[in-house]
Scaffold this motif. Structure first.
Motif, PDB file in Angstrom:
ATOM      1  N   TYR A  36       0.819  -1.201   0.000  1.00  0.00           N
ATOM      2  CA  TYR A  36       0.000   0.000   0.000  1.00  0.00           C
ATOM      3  C   TYR A  36       0.862   1.265   0.000  1.00  0.00           C
ATOM      4  CZ  TYR A  36      -4.322  -2.609   0.703  1.00  0.00           C
ATOM      5  OH  TYR A  36      -5.404  -3.457   0.528  1.00  0.00           O
ATOM      6  N   ALA A  37       2.002   1.206   0.671  1.00  0.00           N
ATOM      7  CA  ALA A  37       2.902   2.369   0.702  1.00  0.00           C
ATOM      8  C   ALA A  37       3.387   2.723  -0.703  1.00  0.00           C
ATOM      9  CB  ALA A  37       4.083   2.092   1.622  1.00  0.00           C
ATOM     10  N   GLU A  38       3.548   1.721  -1.540  1.00  0.00           N
ATOM     11  CA  GLU A  38       3.963   1.972  -2.928  1.00  0.00           C
ATOM     12  C   GLU A  38       2.900   2.749  -3.691  1.00  0.00           C
ATOM     13  OE1 GLU A  38       4.790  -1.845  -4.550  1.00  0.00           O
ATOM     14  OE2 GLU A  38       6.646  -2.124  -3.408  1.00  0.00           O
ATOM     15  N   LEU A  39       1.655   2.672  -3.216  1.00  0.00           N
ATOM     16  CA  LEU A  39       0.545   3.383  -3.855  1.00  0.00           C
ATOM     17  C   LEU A  39       0.259   4.711  -3.153  1.00  0.00           C
ATOM     18  CD1 LEU A  39      -1.911   0.390  -4.395  1.00  0.00           C
ATOM     19  CD2 LEU A  39      -0.242   1.324  -6.012  1.00  0.00           C
ATOM     20  N   GLY A  40       1.115   5.078  -2.206  1.00  0.00           N
ATOM     21  CA  GLY A  40       0.929   6.334  -1.501  1.00  0.00           C
ATOM     22  C   GLY A  40       0.046   6.243  -0.275  1.00  0.00           C
ATOM     23  N   ARG A  41      -0.302   5.040   0.144  1.00  0.00           N
ATOM     24  CA  ARG A  41      -1.128   4.827   1.333  1.00  0.00           C
ATOM     25  C   ARG A  41      -0.244   4.357   2.492  1.00  0.00           C
ATOM     26  NH1 ARG A  41      -6.400   6.676   0.273  1.00  0.00           N
ATOM     27  NH2 ARG A  41      -6.921   6.217  -1.898  1.00  0.00           N
ATOM     28  N   ARG A  42      -0.637   4.713   3.694  1.00  0.00           N
ATOM     29  CA  ARG A  42       0.116   4.278   4.869  1.00  0.00           C
ATOM     30  C   ARG A  42      -0.836   3.799   5.952  1.00  0.00           C
ATOM     31  NH1 ARG A  42       5.265   8.459   5.634  1.00  0.00           N
ATOM     32  NH2 ARG A  42       6.147   8.148   3.531  1.00  0.00           N
ATOM     33  N   PRO A  43      -1.406   2.613   5.783  1.00  0.00           N
ATOM     34  CA  PRO A  43      -2.307   2.099   6.811  1.00  0.00           C
ATOM     35  C   PRO A  43      -1.561   1.838   8.118  1.00  0.00           C
ATOM     36  CG  PRO A  43      -1.762   0.381   5.227  1.00  0.00           C
ATOM     37  CD  PRO A  43      -1.213   1.667   4.672  1.00  0.00           C
ATOM     38  N   ALA A  44      -2.289   1.933   9.218  1.00  0.00           N
ATOM     39  CA  ALA A  44      -1.718   1.571  10.512  1.00  0.00           C
ATOM     40  C   ALA A  44      -1.580   0.054  10.571  1.00  0.00           C
ATOM     41  CB  ALA A  44      -2.616   2.070  11.637  1.00  0.00           C
ATOM     42  N   VAL A  45      -0.414  -0.408  10.989  1.00  0.00           N
ATOM     43  CA  VAL A  45      -0.137  -1.838  11.081  1.00  0.00           C
ATOM     44  C   VAL A  45      -0.152  -2.249  12.551  1.00  0.00           C
ATOM     45  CG1 VAL A  45       1.510  -3.682  10.574  1.00  0.00           C
ATOM     46  CG2 VAL A  45       1.267  -1.755   8.994  1.00  0.00           C
ATOM     47  N   VAL A  46      -0.951  -3.244  12.877  1.00  0.00           N
ATOM     48  CA  VAL A  46      -1.009  -3.766  14.243  1.00  0.00           C
ATOM     49  C   VAL A  46      -0.577  -5.225  14.208  1.00  0.00           C
ATOM     50  CG1 VAL A  46      -2.442  -4.181  16.266  1.00  0.00           C
ATOM     51  CG2 VAL A  46      -2.899  -2.187  14.799  1.00  0.00           C
ATOM     52  N   MET A  47       0.534  -5.519  14.860  1.00  0.00           N
ATOM     53  CA  MET A  47       1.093  -6.870  14.885  1.00  0.00           C
ATOM     54  C   MET A  47       1.091  -7.371  16.326  1.00  0.00           C
ATOM     55  SD  MET A  47       4.363  -6.189  12.359  1.00  0.00           S
ATOM     56  CE  MET A  47       4.999  -4.876  13.425  1.00  0.00           C
ATOM     57  N   VAL A  48       0.447  -8.479  16.554  1.00  0.00           N
ATOM     58  CA  VAL A  48       0.392  -9.058  17.900  1.00  0.00           C
ATOM     59  C   VAL A  48       1.341 -10.242  17.943  1.00  0.00           C
ATOM     60  CG1 VAL A  48      -1.062 -10.073  19.683  1.00  0.00           C
ATOM     61  CG2 VAL A  48      -1.985  -8.289  18.178  1.00  0.00           C
ATOM     62  N   ASP A  49       2.483 -10.028  18.572  1.00  0.00           N
ATOM     63  CA  ASP A  49       3.509 -11.062  18.761  1.00  0.00           C
ATOM     64  C   ASP A  49       3.842 -11.773  17.448  1.00  0.00           C
ATOM     65  OD1 ASP A  49       5.127 -11.839  20.992  1.00  0.00           O
ATOM     66  OD2 ASP A  49       4.289 -13.842  20.840  1.00  0.00           O
ATOM     67  N   SER A  50       4.249 -10.983  16.470  1.00  0.00           N
ATOM     68  CA  SER A  50       4.474 -11.499  15.118  1.00  0.00           C
ATOM     69  C   SER A  50       5.962 -11.713  14.831  1.00  0.00           C
ATOM     70  CB  SER A  50       3.902 -10.521  14.095  1.00  0.00           C
ATOM     71  OG  SER A  50       2.506 -10.414  14.250  1.00  0.00           O
ATOM     72  N   PRO A  51       6.285 -12.767  14.075  1.00  0.00           N
ATOM     73  CA  PRO A  51       7.685 -13.065  13.780  1.00  0.00           C
ATOM     74  C   PRO A  51       8.277 -12.106  12.749  1.00  0.00           C
ATOM     75  CG  PRO A  51       6.256 -14.610  12.637  1.00  0.00           C
ATOM     76  CD  PRO A  51       5.372 -13.778  13.512  1.00  0.00           C
ATOM     77  N   ALA A  52       9.540 -11.746  12.964  1.00  0.00           N
ATOM     78  CA  ALA A  52      10.278 -10.910  12.018  1.00  0.00           C
ATOM     79  C   ALA A  52      11.604 -11.542  11.633  1.00  0.00           C
ATOM     80  CB  ALA A  52      10.532  -9.533  12.619  1.00  0.00           C
ATOM     81  N   VAL A  53      11.992 -12.576  12.371  1.00  0.00           N
ATOM     82  CA  VAL A  53      13.297 -13.200  12.186  1.00  0.00           C
ATOM     83  C   VAL A  53      13.108 -14.687  11.898  1.00  0.00           C
ATOM     84  CG1 VAL A  53      15.528 -13.680  13.258  1.00  0.00           C
ATOM     85  CG2 VAL A  53      14.326 -11.552  13.799  1.00  0.00           C
ATOM     86  N   ALA A  54      13.787 -15.176  10.871  1.00  0.00           N
ATOM     87  CA  ALA A  54      13.696 -16.598  10.532  1.00  0.00           C
ATOM     88  C   ALA A  54      14.289 -17.448  11.648  1.00  0.00           C
ATOM     89  CB  ALA A  54      14.434 -16.869   9.227  1.00  0.00           C
ATOM     90  N   GLU A  55      13.577 -18.497  12.027  1.00  0.00           N
ATOM     91  CA  GLU A  55      14.023 -19.407  13.081  1.00  0.00           C
ATOM     92  C   GLU A  55      13.743 -20.850  12.671  1.00  0.00           C
ATOM     93  OE1 GLU A  55      13.576 -17.539  17.390  1.00  0.00           O
ATOM     94  OE2 GLU A  55      11.652 -17.644  16.367  1.00  0.00           O
ATOM     95  N   PRO A  56      14.760 -21.683  12.601  1.00  0.00           N
ATOM     96  CA  PRO A  56      14.524 -23.090  12.251  1.00  0.00           C
ATOM     97  C   PRO A  56      13.595 -23.755  13.270  1.00  0.00           C
ATOM     98  CG  PRO A  56      16.871 -22.554  12.172  1.00  0.00           C
ATOM     99  CD  PRO A  56      16.186 -21.392  12.829  1.00  0.00           C
ATOM    100  N   VAL A  57      12.784 -24.675  12.782  1.00  0.00           N
ATOM    101  CA  VAL A  57      11.848 -25.399  13.640  1.00  0.00           C
ATOM    102  C   VAL A  57      12.181 -26.883  13.562  1.00  0.00           C
ATOM    103  CG1 VAL A  57       9.432 -25.975  14.044  1.00  0.00           C
ATOM    104  CG2 VAL A  57      10.052 -23.683  13.276  1.00  0.00           C
ATOM    105  N   SER A  58      12.437 -27.504  14.709  1.00  0.00           N
ATOM    106  CA  SER A  58      12.709 -28.935  14.733  1.00  0.00           C
ATOM    107  C   SER A  58      11.417 -29.706  14.493  1.00  0.00           C
ATOM    108  CB  SER A  58      13.304 -29.338  16.077  1.00  0.00           C
ATOM    109  OG  SER A  58      12.330 -29.228  17.108  1.00  0.00           O
ATOM    110  N   GLU A  59      11.532 -30.986  14.176  1.00  0.00           N
ATOM    111  CA  GLU A  59      10.335 -31.795  13.962  1.00  0.00           C
ATOM    112  C   GLU A  59       9.494 -31.882  15.228  1.00  0.00           C
ATOM    113  OE1 GLU A  59       8.941 -32.993  11.181  1.00  0.00           O
ATOM    114  OE2 GLU A  59      10.503 -31.765  10.262  1.00  0.00           O
ATOM    115  N   ALA A  60      10.160 -31.955  16.382  1.00  0.00           N
ATOM    116  CA  ALA A  60       9.416 -32.001  17.637  1.00  0.00           C
ATOM    117  C   ALA A  60       8.649 -30.695  17.862  1.00  0.00           C
ATOM    118  CB  ALA A  60      10.367 -32.262  18.804  1.00  0.00           C
ATOM    119  N   GLN A  61       9.296 -29.560  17.575  1.00  0.00           N
ATOM    120  CA  GLN A  61       8.617 -28.270  17.709  1.00  0.00           C
ATOM    121  C   GLN A  61       7.456 -28.162  16.717  1.00  0.00           C
ATOM    122  OE1 GLN A  61      12.223 -25.931  17.054  1.00  0.00           O
ATOM    123  NE2 GLN A  61      12.015 -25.039  19.108  1.00  0.00           N
TER     124      GLN A  61
END
Length: 227
Positions: A103-128
């Protein structure tokens, strides 16, 4: 617009009407059910539209990457007016961030609300992975739900936020979870507010913690209205 909505199977109308639009994005598992409490609260401000993930209906394939999920969400939202708020818990918050960049590319800037959201890649084991699948898809043996959940666990674990967003953003972070995600969002956001909730990731949108989340949400949105 009514015809466009009826023909788009990923859209989940939560509240129709006029006014600023809020959009709720799906967490891992693909449905917007876990976010309905927040969606009902956002409905006090105007119409609310949900977007579910592909993979839950017959003939659909789930996506294993955030980029592919964003493409589907973007196509689903195209018939609508640009939203004023993009809300997502967990993986849904990462989708909200990536859509806000579009949306920012179109000149819009909506408010973003993230509740405990991932930003960093983390490997996941099969057990996890097995544990997460059981928690997210609890109470169902539906193979479509479990396959979609598994695909989304892959998407979340491999997602790395890389692009800065200049618009307003709120991160509601769980104190008991990995602080690396909050640090990464802080580095990428031009205008980020961080609020904390003292609970685990899967408790944050349930009582009594939901009330705390909604309080942070109101404070954030009210501040934007005052500007």
């Amino acid at each position: 617009m009514t015809g466009a909505l009826a023909g788009n199977s990923l859209l989940v109308p939560i509240k129709r009407g006029t006014g600023p639009l809020s959009v709720v994005l799906p967490p891992a598992g693909g449905g917007v059910g876990p976010c309905l409490g927040a969606a009902a609260h956002l409905a006090r401000r105007g119409p609310v539209q949900g977007v579910r993930a592909s993979g839950l209906m017959a003939g659909e394939e789930p996506d294993t990457a955030v980029a592919a999920m964003v493409e589907r969400c973007w196509a689903a939202l195209e018939p609508l007016d640009a939203p004023s708020v993009l809300f997502g818990w967990s993986l849904g918050g990462s989708l909200a961030w990536e859509l806000a960049l579009r949306y920012a590319e179109l000149g819009r800037r909506p408010a973003v609300v993230m509740v405990d959201s991932p930003a960093v890649a983390e490997p996941v084991s099969e057990a996890q992975r097995d544990h997460l699948r059981d928690v997210i898809a609890a109470g169902t043996n539906d193979e479509s739900v479990r396959a979609t959940t598994d695909a989304h666990i892959t998407a979340a674990s491999e997602y790395q936020a890389r692009q800065c967003y200049p618009g307003p953003a709120l991160l509601v972070a769980c104190r008991r979870e990995n602080p690396a995600h909050a640090a990464a969002w802080r580095d990428l956001a031009g205008h980020l507010r961080i609020a904390e909730v003292d609970c685990g990731h899967f408790e944050v949108l349930a009582s009594p913690h939901l009330a705390t989340v909604l309080g942070h949400l109101d404070e954030f949105l009210n501040t934007l209205e005052e500007v």
